[in-house]
Design a protein around this motif. Structure first.
Motif, PDB file in Angstrom:
ATOM      1  N   ASN A   1     -13.649   9.149 -12.501  1.00 46.51           N
ATOM      2  CA  ASN A   1     -14.625  10.121 -12.874  1.00 46.51           C
ATOM      3  C   ASN A   1     -15.643   9.291 -13.581  1.00 46.51           C
ATOM      4  O   ASN A   1     -15.409   9.148 -14.983  1.00 46.51           O
ATOM      5  CB  ASN A   1     -14.066  11.183 -13.838  1.00 46.51           C
ATOM      6  N   GLU A   2     -16.836   9.008 -13.269  1.00 49.34           N
ATOM      7  CA  GLU A   2     -17.799   8.400 -13.769  1.00 49.34           C
ATOM      8  C   GLU A   2     -18.397   8.979 -15.033  1.00 49.34           C
ATOM      9  O   GLU A   2     -18.828   8.445 -15.978  1.00 49.34           O
ATOM     10  CB  GLU A   2     -19.112   7.991 -12.890  1.00 49.34           C
ATOM     11  N   GLU A   3     -18.652  10.211 -15.017  1.00 48.14           N
ATOM     12  CA  GLU A   3     -19.290  10.944 -15.973  1.00 48.14           C
ATOM     13  C   GLU A   3     -18.376  10.797 -17.245  1.00 48.14           C
ATOM     14  O   GLU A   3     -19.114  10.788 -18.263  1.00 48.14           O
ATOM     15  CB  GLU A   3     -19.350  12.657 -15.657  1.00 48.14           C
ATOM     16  N   LEU A   4     -17.312  10.989 -17.055  1.00 48.86           N
ATOM     17  CA  LEU A   4     -16.330  10.959 -18.224  1.00 48.86           C
ATOM     18  C   LEU A   4     -16.140   9.402 -18.843  1.00 48.86           C
ATOM     19  O   LEU A   4     -15.931   9.181 -19.919  1.00 48.86           O
ATOM     20  CB  LEU A   4     -15.010  11.339 -18.164  1.00 48.86           C
ATOM     21  N   TYR A   5     -15.924   8.551 -17.797  1.00 48.10           N
ATOM     22  CA  TYR A   5     -15.323   7.239 -18.166  1.00 48.10           C
ATOM     23  C   TYR A   5     -16.258   6.063 -17.965  1.00 48.10           C
ATOM     24  O   TYR A   5     -16.160   4.911 -18.345  1.00 48.10           O
ATOM     25  CB  TYR A   5     -14.015   6.919 -17.381  1.00 48.10           C
TER      26      TYR A   5
ATOM     27  N   LYS B   1     -18.662   3.740 -15.061  1.00 44.77           N
ATOM     28  CA  LYS B   1     -18.251   2.967 -13.655  1.00 44.77           C
ATOM     29  C   LYS B   1     -17.304   2.113 -13.908  1.00 44.77           C
ATOM     30  O   LYS B   1     -17.681   1.003 -14.079  1.00 44.77           O
ATOM     31  CB  LYS B   1     -19.630   2.460 -12.991  1.00 44.77           C
TER      32      LYS B   1
ATOM     33  N   ASN C   1     -17.163   4.297 -21.189  1.00 45.51           N
ATOM     34  CA  ASN C   1     -17.074   5.174 -22.271  1.00 45.51           C
ATOM     35  C   ASN C   1     -15.679   4.771 -22.982  1.00 45.51           C
ATOM     36  O   ASN C   1     -14.549   5.405 -22.561  1.00 45.51           O
ATOM     37  CB  ASN C   1     -17.119   6.629 -22.041  1.00 45.51           C
TER      38      ASN C   1
ATOM     39  N   ASN D   1     -13.443   7.745 -24.535  1.00 47.66           N
ATOM     40  CA  ASN D   1     -12.562   8.612 -23.448  1.00 47.66           C
ATOM     41  C   ASN D   1     -11.384   7.739 -22.803  1.00 47.66           C
ATOM     42  O   ASN D   1     -10.546   8.249 -22.528  1.00 47.66           O
ATOM     43  CB  ASN D   1     -13.748   8.912 -22.575  1.00 47.66           C
TER      44      ASN D   1
END
Ligand code: ZN
Length: 320
Positions: free
Chosen positions: A260-264, A266, A312, A315
């Protein structure tokens, strides 16, 4: 005697370390070899073990050998050449090393030293080519363009059509390179080298490599430099040492969530060794389209490393 220099480049997870290990393991190198390794949160080939097999290792860690530590790199090369103890130098740039710059440095050395640039290899994960060449073209394309041999990895995981498509795309930017599409397990190291070297020269000797891994913790690449203009700060890595147990199912789940790129961010690569349960240790390799797990020897602690763009870290820490 002329020292042969082989460069093994490849983006994160393309398998350049696996490739070098395969060659050593299959006794391709018989002469005294020095390996120059430049990591970026990547897991180095175990130094102590290499030493046992007469392969000396020089690690350059503080930055990229194509820019911020170019002097270090040059001095290391000079030292190796002047010591006259080595007959072959293997250079393993980091996943984001600019192959064009590294080739230039070696070519310059050829002028005043008895050295010869022999192999210029780029390992390319066929399953990730299209995505990575678009996302990270600056480093990625540079490696493909300046290689004399492109060795495709994971070709067994794609269809003939998909393979052909990637080969054509590579041809568009590099007309001359030999492109090796045979799955690595089906080719011997000697065959691989034979295919890669213009004169098909082969060597033999005895080496065996273990698979002990070390991890750099939370490394940021310092990529400031004057002459060229690439910026490897685009990538960062994160790592932990952990005594925690990660059962296989848990690990598989974690890594599917990590996409999940939004959370973590690329994530392009992850690797590690952890305890899975009592008396069971496992080693894993993650690239976005493949997650591999192998049994491993017990370690003194578990280790996980993650490399990517715009990670991130908070996260990621929470996830693990
Ligand atoms: Zn660089």
């Amino acid at each position: 005697m002329t020292i042969q220099i082989d460069i093994f480049s490849g983006f994160f997870g393309a398998g350049k370390t696996t490739l070098i290990k395969k060659l050593i393991n299959e006794k391709v190198y018989s002469k005294k070899v020095t390996l120059i390794e430049n990591e970026f949160g990547e897991i180095p080939i175990d130094g102590a073990f290499l030493k046992k097999f007469n392969i000396e290792i020089k690690e350059i860690k503080a930055g990229c050998i194509c820019c911020s530590t170019v002097n270090d790199f040059n001095n290391t090369l000079k030292e190796i050449i002047d010591s006259k103890e080595t007959e072959r130098i293997i250079i393993e740039p980091s996943g984001v090393g600019k192959l064009s710059e590294i080739v230039k440095i070696v070519k310059k050395l050829e002028v005043n030293n008895d050295v010869k640039l022999n192999l210029v290899i780029a390992a390319v994960d066929v399953t990730m080519y299209e995505e990575f060449v678009n996302l990270f073209s600056e480093f990625y394309e540079d490696q493909v363009i300046h290689a004399s041999t492109v060795i495709l990895s994971r070709t067994q995981s794609v269809t003939k059509e998909e393979l052909q498509q990637v080969v054509s795309k590579i041809r568009e930017i590099n007309e001359k390179a030999r492109i090796i599409t045979t799955p690595w397990d089906d080719l011997s190291g000697v065959e691989l080298i034979g295919l890669s070297e213009a004169d098909g020269r082969k060597e033999a000797g005895i080496h065996k490599l273990d698979d002990v891994d070390l991890i750099e913790l939370d490394q940021e690449f310092d990529h400031e430099h004057g002459e060229s203009d690439h910026d490897h700060d685009f990538f960062s890595s994160w790592g932990i040492e952990t005594p925690k147990e990660y059962p296989v199912e848990t690990l598989e789940k974690l890594f599917s969530i990590l996409k999940n790129e939004e959370l973590y961010g690329k994530v392009v690569r992850s690797k590690g060794i952890v305890q899975a349960e009592e008396n069971r240790w496992i080693e894993f390799d993650f690239v976005p389209k493949q997650f591999e797990i192998r049994e491993s020897e017990p370690q003194n602690t578990g280790r996980i490393t993650v490399i990517g763009h715009a990670l991130n870290k908070e996260n990621i820490i929470n996830l693990f």
